[in-house]
Write an enzyme that holds these catalytic residues in place. Structure first.
Site, PDB file in Angstrom:
ATOM      1  N   GLU A   1     -33.784 -20.078  37.673  1.00 26.64           N
ATOM      2  CA  GLU A   1     -33.737 -18.897  38.941  1.00 26.64           C
ATOM      3  C   GLU A   1     -32.371 -18.486  38.789  1.00 26.64           C
ATOM      4  OE1 GLU A   1     -35.520 -19.421  42.791  1.00 26.64           O
ATOM      5  OE2 GLU A   1     -37.113 -20.767  41.758  1.00 26.64           O
TER       6      GLU A   1
HETATM    7  P1  P53 Z   1     -35.633 -15.314  48.523  1.00 29.81           P
HETATM    8  C1  P53 Z   1     -32.716 -20.451  49.635  1.00 29.81           C
HETATM    9  C2  P53 Z   1     -31.780 -20.695  48.920  1.00 29.81           C
HETATM   10  C3  P53 Z   1     -31.877 -20.472  47.516  1.00 29.81           C
HETATM   11  C4  P53 Z   1     -32.991 -20.428  47.226  1.00 29.81           C
HETATM   12  O1  P53 Z   1     -34.938 -16.441  47.811  1.00 29.81           O
HETATM   13  C5  P53 Z   1     -34.029 -20.300  47.730  1.00 29.81           C
HETATM   14  C6  P53 Z   1     -33.959 -20.295  49.121  1.00 29.81           C
HETATM   15  C7  P53 Z   1     -35.439 -20.088  49.896  1.00 29.81           C
HETATM   16  O2  P53 Z   1     -35.371 -18.830  50.432  1.00 29.81           O
HETATM   17  O3  P53 Z   1     -35.249 -20.112  47.359  1.00 29.81           O
HETATM   18  C8  P53 Z   1     -35.603 -19.672  45.960  1.00 29.81           C
HETATM   19  O4  P53 Z   1     -36.954 -15.012  48.331  1.00 29.81           O
HETATM   20  C9  P53 Z   1     -37.025 -19.989  45.549  1.00 29.81           C
HETATM   21  C10 P53 Z   1     -37.715 -18.895  45.633  1.00 29.81           C
HETATM   22  C11 P53 Z   1     -37.146 -17.547  46.001  1.00 29.81           C
HETATM   23  C12 P53 Z   1     -35.723 -17.503  45.505  1.00 29.81           C
HETATM   24  O5  P53 Z   1     -34.911 -18.417  45.601  1.00 29.81           O
HETATM   25  O6  P53 Z   1     -35.537 -15.934  50.029  1.00 29.81           O
HETATM   26  O7  P53 Z   1     -37.264 -21.002  44.721  1.00 29.81           O
HETATM   27  O8  P53 Z   1     -39.220 -19.000  45.740  1.00 29.81           O
HETATM   28  O9  P53 Z   1     -38.045 -16.435  46.199  1.00 29.81           O
HETATM   29  C13 P53 Z   1     -34.924 -16.126  46.467  1.00 29.81           C
HETATM   30  O10 P53 Z   1     -34.613 -14.128  48.453  1.00 29.81           O
END
Ligand code: P53
Length: 476
Positions: A374
């Site tokens: 990611e």
């Molecule tokens: P969103 C926190 C910090 C780093 C990654 O996040 C995180 C989170 C939780 O919010 O989540 C991951 O959608 C996760 C995904 C998520 C993505 O990062 O809050 O594995 O499910 O959507 C982005 O902007």
């Protein structure tokens, strides 16, 4: 100068609950994501007691990938994806979580989805538990604070390993298992572990207990998976936000070491198969009474992961504080702003060099293959008059991160398996439940209130990424 390996896994990443929708189709049960309302930056998502009338639950429909996956995968293939990371919604396979037999309609859905990927030579990369465990396991068992969940999870893992043993080779057990290091807020304990705290409980010890059961379950799953297919590559999944010291003052440096200990010991257990001594000393100092048996410790040594999958969006900064002799880390209080970098509209600090640092950190410590599963830029996109989103800011973010990733490979010698940017198609934000925090290279016509046609369209970044993949990153 050599670059990425010839079989580098370029692709994109999503999670079932954030894009599938179809929350009650094919016999699916209610997941923890189904009882979370939409929030916003600074406004936490509400975790309701079951699904209540009149509330906005954005994951129920999400972007309707459940019905549209064939068209979406076609677009991924057009971009040249070599792989596609998604999760299997546990509640499609075991709707309540504690059944003895899996739900055939759910298994069939993922058979069809994986066949569709394989048709285009897109390798599925599968997360077993990505913030979407059965809600029934929360109400009946208290989530992962209960040892019984180990068996339920291993049953789920074994069922899907067996069913997809010839379709899926790359797996990960628990998404961002270390998010719960931030146990002061309600979000991570609930999404990671189905833990809802009661007033007055010692949150921290419960977090360590839940994480321990998950690590045992992960190790058992790794062991079971390798028996089912010795060619499986099963990884862990860590949310990597490296924590820098604010200054070169020795106390700041040591605070950053202590903070890293609290957020990243999970990787030690996954990779080495035992707890780091600093954490055992911490448990002793805090006099935590944890249920960690001799048999558990044996299991941990047997179920070590094959690779480290991690997300990288941002870096953090900490500094030493007065009256903190043990350098205790509290994620809600110990972090300060980095004066050298800019942040996104959601306050996420943009730091491409931090990705190179993270790759070096993991590789120096563990010498296991790494996978950036990611990375991406959550932003507000505005289609122009011709309907196209000109997301130059996203291209810039990804370009800069890929360039640093390449330096880690070419100059630092890190073994990197692939890169799957987050939310390759716009989807529901995990943290806020919003649609307007978009990561996609493909735009989805839907807003925070749920209005829109759900039509898909290519953003400018779509063609840019297509070109990156075509040249295996040589043009970066
Ligand atoms: P969103 C926190 C910090 C780093 C990654 O996040 C995180 C989170 C939780 O919010 O989540 C991951 O959608 C996760 C995904 C998520 C993505 O990062 O809050 O594995 O499910 O959507 C982005 O902007």
């Amino acid at each position: 100068m050599a670059g990425f390996k010839a079989d580098f896994l370029w692709g994109g990443a999503v999670a079932a609950h954030q894009l599938e929708g179809g929350w009650q189709e094919g016999g699916k049960g209610i997941s923890v994501a189904d009882v979370m309302t939409a929030g916003a930056h600074g406004v936490p998502r509400e975790i309701t007691d079951g699904v209540l009338p009149g509330k906005n639950y954005p994951n129920h429909e999400a972007i309707d990938f459940y019905h549209r996956y064939k068209d979406d995968i076609k677009l991924f293939a057009e971009m040249g994806f070599k792989c596609f990371r998604t999760s299997i919604a546990w509640t499609r396979i075991f709707p309540q979580g504690d059944e003895l037999e899996p739900n055939e309609a759910g298994l069939q859905f993922y058979d069809d989805l994986f066949d569709e990927c394989l048709k285009y030579n897109i390798e599925p990369i599968i997360t077993l538990s990505h913030f979407e465990m059965p809600y029934h396991l929360v109400t009946e068992y208290g989530g992962w604070r209960n040892r019984k969940l180990i068996d339920f999870f291993v049953r789920f893992a074994s069922a899907v390993f067996t069913r997809y043993r010839s379709k899926v080779k790359y797996w990960m057990t628990f998404n961002e298992i270390n998010n719960q290091a931030n146990y002061h807020e309600d979000f991570a304990p609930f999404t990671n572990s189905g833990v809802k705290y009661k007033a007055g409980e010692d949150r921290e010890v419960i977090m360590y207990q839940a994480a321990h059961y998950e690590l045992v379950a992960s190790a058992l799953a790794v062991e079971a998976g390798h028996k089912i297919n010795p060619d499986f590559k099963i990884g862990c999944m860590i949310a990597m936000c490296p924590i820098y010291p604010l200054t070169c003052a020795p106390d700041d440096m040591m605070m950053s070491v202590a903070a890293m200990h609290r957020r990243y010991w999970f990787t030690d257990v996954h990779v080495r198969g035992y707890y780091p001594q600093h954490l055992l000393n911490y448990f002793a100092r805090r006099q935590f009474k944890l249920d960690i048996t001799e048999e558990d410790l044996q299991i941990l040594t047997r179920g070590r992961v094959d690779y480290i999958g991690f997300s990288y969006y941002m870096s953090f900064v900490t500094k030493a504080q007065e009256n903190n002799p043990h350098l205790d880390y509290d994620e809600t209080k110990s972090l300060v702003k980095n004066p050298y970098v800019k942040a996104s509209d959601w306050g996420w600090q943009i730091d491409p060099v931090g990705l190179r640092y993270s790759l070096n950190y993991f590789y120096d410590l563990y010498q296991l293959p790494l996978f950036v599963v990611e990375n991406g830029f959550g932003a507000i996109d505005q289609p122009e008059s011709d309907g196209v989103v000109n997301d130059q800011y996203r291209i810039e973010y990804m370009h800069n991160h890929i360039r640093e990733m390449k330096k880690a490979v070419v100059e630092d010698g890190v073994d990197l398996m692939g890169y799957t940017p987050w939310g390759c198609i716009d989807l529901v934000s995990a943290g806020t439940g919003e649609m307007k925090k978009r990561y996609g290279l493909i735009y989805v016509d839907k807003d925070n209130e749920g209005n829109g046609t759900l039509a898909r369209s290519r953003k400018k970044s779509f063609w840019w990424y297509q070109d990156v993949i075509k040249h295996n990153g040589e043009n970066i």
